[in-house]
Write a protein that holds these residues in place. Structure first.
Motif, PDB file in Angstrom:
ATOM      1  N   ARG A  98     -11.437   0.463   4.889  1.00  0.00           N
ATOM      2  CA  ARG A  98     -13.147   0.582   4.936  1.00  0.00           C
ATOM      3  C   ARG A  98     -13.110   2.157   4.572  1.00  0.00           C
ATOM      4  O   ARG A  98     -12.738   3.219   4.834  1.00  0.00           O
ATOM      5  N   ALA A  99     -13.941   2.458   3.010  1.00  0.00           N
ATOM      6  CA  ALA A  99     -14.410   4.019   3.372  1.00  0.00           C
ATOM      7  C   ALA A  99     -14.775   4.983   4.474  1.00  0.00           C
ATOM      8  O   ALA A  99     -15.868   4.079   4.872  1.00  0.00           O
ATOM      9  N   GLY A 100     -14.663   6.048   4.352  1.00  0.00           N
ATOM     10  CA  GLY A 100     -15.494   6.599   5.613  1.00  0.00           C
ATOM     11  C   GLY A 100     -14.178   6.691   6.843  1.00  0.00           C
ATOM     12  O   GLY A 100     -14.553   7.506   7.579  1.00  0.00           O
ATOM     13  N   LEU A 113     -11.343   5.075  -2.171  1.00  0.00           N
ATOM     14  CA  LEU A 113     -10.870   5.011  -0.568  1.00  0.00           C
ATOM     15  C   LEU A 113     -10.695   6.970  -0.679  1.00  0.00           C
ATOM     16  O   LEU A 113     -11.191   7.297   0.431  1.00  0.00           O
ATOM     17  N   VAL A 114      -9.921   7.516  -1.169  1.00  0.00           N
ATOM     18  CA  VAL A 114      -9.805   9.238  -1.064  1.00  0.00           C
ATOM     19  C   VAL A 114     -11.511   9.606  -1.632  1.00  0.00           C
ATOM     20  O   VAL A 114     -11.690  10.773  -0.789  1.00  0.00           O
ATOM     21  N   GLY A 115     -11.726   9.060  -2.410  1.00  0.00           N
ATOM     22  CA  GLY A 115     -13.294   9.636  -3.355  1.00  0.00           C
ATOM     23  C   GLY A 115     -12.900  10.704  -3.994  1.00  0.00           C
ATOM     24  O   GLY A 115     -13.976  10.692  -4.860  1.00  0.00           O
ATOM     25  N   ASP A 116     -11.203  10.963  -4.882  1.00  0.00           N
ATOM     26  CA  ASP A 116     -11.910  12.084  -6.522  1.00  0.00           C
ATOM     27  C   ASP A 116     -10.287  11.985  -6.597  1.00  0.00           C
ATOM     28  O   ASP A 116      -9.470  12.455  -5.633  1.00  0.00           O
ATOM     29  N   ALA A 141      19.180  -0.584  -4.509  1.00  0.00           N
ATOM     30  CA  ALA A 141      18.322  -1.666  -4.697  1.00  0.00           C
ATOM     31  C   ALA A 141      17.093  -1.590  -3.875  1.00  0.00           C
ATOM     32  O   ALA A 141      17.413  -1.307  -2.739  1.00  0.00           O
ATOM     33  N   GLY A 142      15.854  -2.486  -4.389  1.00  0.00           N
ATOM     34  CA  GLY A 142      15.406  -2.263  -3.269  1.00  0.00           C
ATOM     35  C   GLY A 142      13.947  -2.806  -3.866  1.00  0.00           C
ATOM     36  O   GLY A 142      13.698  -3.368  -5.345  1.00  0.00           O
ATOM     37  N   PRO A 143      12.247  -3.090  -3.272  1.00  0.00           N
ATOM     38  CA  PRO A 143      11.263  -3.572  -4.081  1.00  0.00           C
ATOM     39  C   PRO A 143      11.552  -2.711  -5.396  1.00  0.00           C
ATOM     40  O   PRO A 143      12.050  -1.155  -6.079  1.00  0.00           O
ATOM     41  N   LEU A 144      10.822  -3.196  -6.814  1.00  0.00           N
ATOM     42  CA  LEU A 144      10.797  -2.863  -8.258  1.00  0.00           C
ATOM     43  C   LEU A 144      10.089  -1.343  -8.732  1.00  0.00           C
ATOM     44  O   LEU A 144      11.027  -0.138  -9.015  1.00  0.00           O
ATOM     45  N   LEU A 145       9.329  -1.145  -7.559  1.00  0.00           N
ATOM     46  CA  LEU A 145       8.029   0.161  -7.921  1.00  0.00           C
ATOM     47  C   LEU A 145       7.901   0.071  -6.022  1.00  0.00           C
ATOM     48  O   LEU A 145       7.604  -0.790  -5.786  1.00  0.00           O
ATOM     49  N   THR A 146       7.869   1.191  -5.951  1.00  0.00           N
ATOM     50  CA  THR A 146       6.872   1.839  -4.451  1.00  0.00           C
ATOM     51  C   THR A 146       5.767   2.943  -5.355  1.00  0.00           C
ATOM     52  O   THR A 146       6.326   3.732  -6.414  1.00  0.00           O
ATOM     53  N   LEU A 147       4.625   2.733  -4.617  1.00  0.00           N
ATOM     54  CA  LEU A 147       3.818   3.892  -5.156  1.00  0.00           C
ATOM     55  C   LEU A 147       3.729   4.468  -3.586  1.00  0.00           C
ATOM     56  O   LEU A 147       2.964   4.033  -2.792  1.00  0.00           O
ATOM     57  N   VAL A 148       3.311   5.942  -4.527  1.00  0.00           N
ATOM     58  CA  VAL A 148       3.009   7.027  -3.321  1.00  0.00           C
ATOM     59  C   VAL A 148       1.935   7.504  -3.812  1.00  0.00           C
ATOM     60  O   VAL A 148       1.350   8.575  -4.628  1.00  0.00           O
ATOM     61  N   ILE A 149       1.314   8.294  -2.958  1.00  0.00           N
ATOM     62  CA  ILE A 149      -0.481   8.799  -3.012  1.00  0.00           C
ATOM     63  C   ILE A 149      -0.272   9.427  -1.936  1.00  0.00           C
ATOM     64  O   ILE A 149      -0.678   8.774  -0.732  1.00  0.00           O
ATOM     65  N   ALA A 150      -0.094  10.503  -2.348  1.00  0.00           N
ATOM     66  CA  ALA A 150      -0.214  11.662  -1.464  1.00  0.00           C
ATOM     67  C   ALA A 150      -1.939  12.495  -1.972  1.00  0.00           C
ATOM     68  O   ALA A 150      -2.515  11.940  -2.755  1.00  0.00           O
ATOM     69  N   TYR A 151      -2.388  12.644  -0.824  1.00  0.00           N
ATOM     70  CA  TYR A 151      -4.154  13.445  -1.755  1.00  0.00           C
ATOM     71  C   TYR A 151      -4.283  14.837  -0.450  1.00  0.00           C
ATOM     72  O   TYR A 151      -3.568  15.379   0.684  1.00  0.00           O
ATOM     73  N   ARG A 152      -5.524  15.786  -0.875  1.00  0.00           N
ATOM     74  CA  ARG A 152      -5.952  16.966  -0.488  1.00  0.00           C
ATOM     75  C   ARG A 152      -6.896  16.771   0.584  1.00  0.00           C
ATOM     76  O   ARG A 152      -8.215  15.843  -0.217  1.00  0.00           O
TER      77      ARG A 152
END
Length: 117
Positions: free
Chosen positions: A15-17, A49-52, A105-116
């Protein structure tokens, strides 16, 4: 037929927060369009979740051997990829995501989200 299922590899908070670990990483495997839809949904939730969205950097790893297998199985890359990019623009990202093409080979997509913070 396998349904794509996002699998968080970093323990994403429920959860957020709460403190958010960096970066957030999910993998998707299965039909191409399903993976894109699941990645878009996950991306929207991560932005909340990150907020912006201005605090987020996005990277997509695309496994070329897995994509080739999906295309051989009858999946099409377009128009699904174009729609995916349009939906990301609507989220407010200033640019298209960086896509890194992997030869392993591996998962079709890997989503990486970095944030400040």
């Amino acid at each position: 037929m396998r349904r794509s299922s996002p699998v968080p590899r970093s323990g994403a908070p429920e959860r957020a927060g709460e403190d958010v670990p960096a970066p957030l990483v999910w993998t998707f495997d299965g039909p191409f369009e399903t993976c894109l839809a699941d990645a878009e949904d996950t991306l929207r939730r991560a932005v909340i979740l990150v907020g912006d969205v201005s605090r987020v950097a996005l990277l997509i790893d695309l496994s070329l051997p897995s994509l080739q297998a999906r295309v051989r199985a009858g999946d099409a890359v377009q128009p699904g990829w174009g729609r995916f990019l349009e939906h990301i623009e609507r989220c407010g990202f200033p640019a298209s995501p960086r896509v890194r093409h992997l030869r392993s080979a591996g998962p079709l997509l890997t989503l990486v989200i970095a944030y400040r913070d």
